[in-house]
Design a protein around this motif. Structure first.
Motif, short mmCIF file in Angstrom:
data_model
loop_
_atom_site.label_atom_id
_atom_site.label_comp_id
_atom_site.label_asym_id
_atom_site.label_seq_id
_atom_site.Cartn_x
_atom_site.Cartn_y
_atom_site.Cartn_z
N GLY A 185 -0.03 12.13 14.89
CA GLY A 185 0.82 10.95 14.91
C GLY A 185 0.42 9.97 15.99
O GLY A 185 0.42 8.75 15.78
N ILE A 186 0.09 10.49 17.17
CA ILE A 186 -0.32 9.63 18.28
C ILE A 186 -1.61 8.89 17.95
O ILE A 186 -1.73 7.68 18.14
N ILE A 187 -2.59 9.62 17.42
CA ILE A 187 -3.88 9.01 17.09
C ILE A 187 -3.74 8.03 15.93
O ILE A 187 -4.37 6.97 15.91
N GLN A 188 -2.88 8.39 14.96
CA GLN A 188 -2.67 7.49 13.82
C GLN A 188 -2.08 6.16 14.28
O GLN A 188 -2.32 5.11 13.66
N ALA A 189 -1.32 6.19 15.37
CA ALA A 189 -0.73 4.96 15.90
C ALA A 189 -1.79 4.00 16.41
O ALA A 189 -1.51 2.80 16.62
N MET A 190 -3.03 4.48 16.61
CA MET A 190 -4.11 3.64 17.10
C MET A 190 -4.75 2.81 16.00
O MET A 190 -5.59 1.95 16.28
N VAL A 191 -4.38 3.07 14.74
CA VAL A 191 -4.98 2.35 13.61
C VAL A 191 -4.90 0.83 13.79
O VAL A 191 -5.90 0.13 13.58
N PRO A 192 -3.74 0.25 14.18
CA PRO A 192 -3.70 -1.20 14.35
C PRO A 192 -4.67 -1.72 15.40
O PRO A 192 -5.22 -2.82 15.25
N VAL A 193 -4.89 -0.94 16.46
CA VAL A 193 -5.84 -1.35 17.50
C VAL A 193 -7.25 -1.37 16.93
O VAL A 193 -8.01 -2.33 17.13
N PHE A 194 -7.63 -0.29 16.24
CA PHE A 194 -8.95 -0.23 15.62
C PHE A 194 -9.13 -1.36 14.61
O PHE A 194 -10.20 -1.98 14.52
N THR A 195 -8.07 -1.62 13.84
CA THR A 195 -8.13 -2.69 12.84
C THR A 195 -8.33 -4.04 13.50
O THR A 195 -9.12 -4.88 13.02
N LEU A 196 -7.61 -4.28 14.59
CA LEU A 196 -7.73 -5.55 15.31
C LEU A 196 -9.18 -5.77 15.77
O LEU A 196 -9.73 -6.86 15.62
N VAL A 221 2.25 0.25 19.36
CA VAL A 221 1.52 1.50 19.59
C VAL A 221 2.21 2.31 20.68
O VAL A 221 2.39 3.52 20.55
N ALA A 222 2.61 1.62 21.75
CA ALA A 222 3.29 2.29 22.87
C ALA A 222 4.59 2.95 22.40
O ALA A 222 4.95 4.03 22.87
N GLY A 223 5.29 2.29 21.46
CA GLY A 223 6.53 2.86 20.94
C GLY A 223 6.31 4.19 20.25
O GLY A 223 7.06 5.15 20.45
N VAL A 224 5.24 4.26 19.43
CA VAL A 224 4.93 5.51 18.73
C VAL A 224 4.52 6.59 19.72
O VAL A 224 5.00 7.73 19.66
N VAL A 258 -0.25 -3.23 11.53
CA VAL A 258 0.82 -2.87 12.45
C VAL A 258 2.00 -2.25 11.71
O VAL A 258 2.81 -1.53 12.31
N PHE A 259 2.10 -2.49 10.41
CA PHE A 259 3.19 -1.90 9.63
C PHE A 259 3.03 -0.39 9.48
O PHE A 259 3.98 0.29 9.11
N THR A 260 1.83 0.14 9.75
CA THR A 260 1.66 1.60 9.70
C THR A 260 2.51 2.27 10.77
O THR A 260 2.98 3.39 10.59
N ASN A 261 2.73 1.57 11.90
CA ASN A 261 3.59 2.13 12.95
C ASN A 261 5.06 2.05 12.56
O ASN A 261 5.88 2.85 12.99
N PHE A 262 5.41 1.06 11.74
CA PHE A 262 6.78 0.93 11.26
C PHE A 262 7.17 2.15 10.42
O PHE A 262 8.33 2.54 10.37
N SER A 263 6.17 2.76 9.76
CA SER A 263 6.46 3.94 8.93
C SER A 263 6.95 5.11 9.77
O SER A 263 7.64 6.00 9.26
N THR A 264 6.61 5.11 11.07
CA THR A 264 7.11 6.16 11.97
C THR A 264 8.63 6.12 12.03
O THR A 264 9.29 7.17 12.05
N LEU A 265 9.21 4.93 12.05
CA LEU A 265 10.67 4.80 12.07
C LEU A 265 11.28 5.35 10.80
O LEU A 265 12.33 6.01 10.83
N ILE A 266 10.63 5.09 9.67
CA ILE A 266 11.12 5.59 8.39
C ILE A 266 11.07 7.12 8.38
O ILE A 266 11.97 7.78 7.85
N SER A 267 10.01 7.68 8.97
CA SER A 267 9.88 9.15 9.04
C SER A 267 11.02 9.76 9.84
O SER A 267 11.60 10.78 9.46
#
Length: 311
Positions: free
Chosen positions: A101-112, A135-138, A257-266
């Protein structure tokens, strides 16, 4: 006005995408207790391909793709689902889901980073700070749960990083392709790639072990079929369509960045469906994620500094 409406629809698609992905973990848990993960992926993409092919076979929806078009889209399917799921599955063998989960939160950074290099997308300082805030929130949520990154799991961490990079690469590669191909065309080809690769891997595994009957056995379990239907139809087919549509009108860095929003849904899904406890740090992390997502998608529009890449 039409552009504004398209972007509004794109944001709705992105939110729905995050919601579907966020709830998928519940159904993944159900399926992997009944079948081998490779078999789950094989069944998942086979069913997805069948469902998305029905309107095509009946002529309700037309797909106009030449062989040259297929060769352009196949690399997209290799990045996700193939490499994304493969690296994730094998990475989680030696790592835990929290590290994932922590590493997956880095996807927006890599994408940027990838979008700025390959698509020449420009982002404001406020957007960069907002993205890092999400990312910090996740990371904060997982850290407060007592889960961090352990260097003893270096092999697993490297594989999970490759998984995150694959997904970021998918978002960047999909962006220009959405200008040329319809969302359904991209979805159909990527699902076909996933179906072929994962079913081939499943057949090879069972053939080597002499256990071909185990490929079919889970399909007789109704709870498995129900969970599989969610994963195949909503979490795979529909989410790919939504992602492709959103990327038609949103920059890759905004969408990611919406990939991190899915953490809230989880978290919400776990609390409402599994009665999992929700603590104060969940709310703090959720607030950081929401502010980060909003900041990433509002600041650039306000200042008009984000350029639109050309396909």
């Amino acid at each position: 006005m039409n552009t504004t409406r398209n972007r509004t629809h794109a944001y709705i698609a992105a939110v729905l995408y995050a919601a579907i992905i966020g709830l998928s973990f519940l159904f993944v848990k159900m399926t992997v207790t009944i079948a081998h993960p490779i078999d789950v992926l094989a069944h998942r993409f086979a069913l997805s391909l069948i469902v998305v092919s029905i309107p095509v076979l009946f002529g309700w929806i037309k797909i106009h793709l030449r062989l040259a078009d297929l060769w352009r889209i196949i690399p997209l399917g290799l990045l996700s689902p193939v490499l994304f799921f493969a690296f994730q599955a094998f990475g989680l063998v030696t790592s835990n889901s929290s590290e994932g989960g922590i590493i997956q939160a880095m996807v927006p950074v890599f994408t940027l980073v990838l979008a700025s290099i390959f698509l020449k997308e420009r982002t404001t300082l406020m957007q960069k700070m907002s993205l890092l805030l999400s990312v910090a929130g996740v990371v904060y949520i997982f850290a407060m749960k007592g889960s961090g990154l352990s260097m003893s799991n270096m092999k697993g961490i490297v594989l999970l990083l490759l998984s995150a990079l694959s997904f970021a690469g998918y978002g960047v590669l999909a962006r220009p392709l959405t200008r040329k191909y319809k969302p359904l065309e991209l979805t159909w080809v990527t699902l076909m790639v996933g179906c072929v690769v994962f079913n081939a891997a499943s057949f090879i595994r069972h053939a080597a072990a002499g256990s071909m009957v185990e490929y079919i056995q889970p399909l007789g379990d109704m709870s498995y079929l129900g969970a599989l239907a969610y994963l195949a139809i909503l979490s795979t087919m529909v989410s790919t369509l939504l992602s492709s549509y959103a990327l038609t009108h949103l920059e890759a860095s905004r969408m990611s960045v919406f990939t991190n929003f899915s953490t809230l849904i989880s978290i919400a899904g776990g609390a409402l469906i599994l009665n999992e406890p929700v603590y104060s740090y969940h709310y703090i992390g959720a607030l950081l994620i929401i502010i980060g997502v909003l900041g990433t998608n509002i600041s650039g529009r306000k200042h008009g500094l984000v350029s639109h890449p050309k396909a």
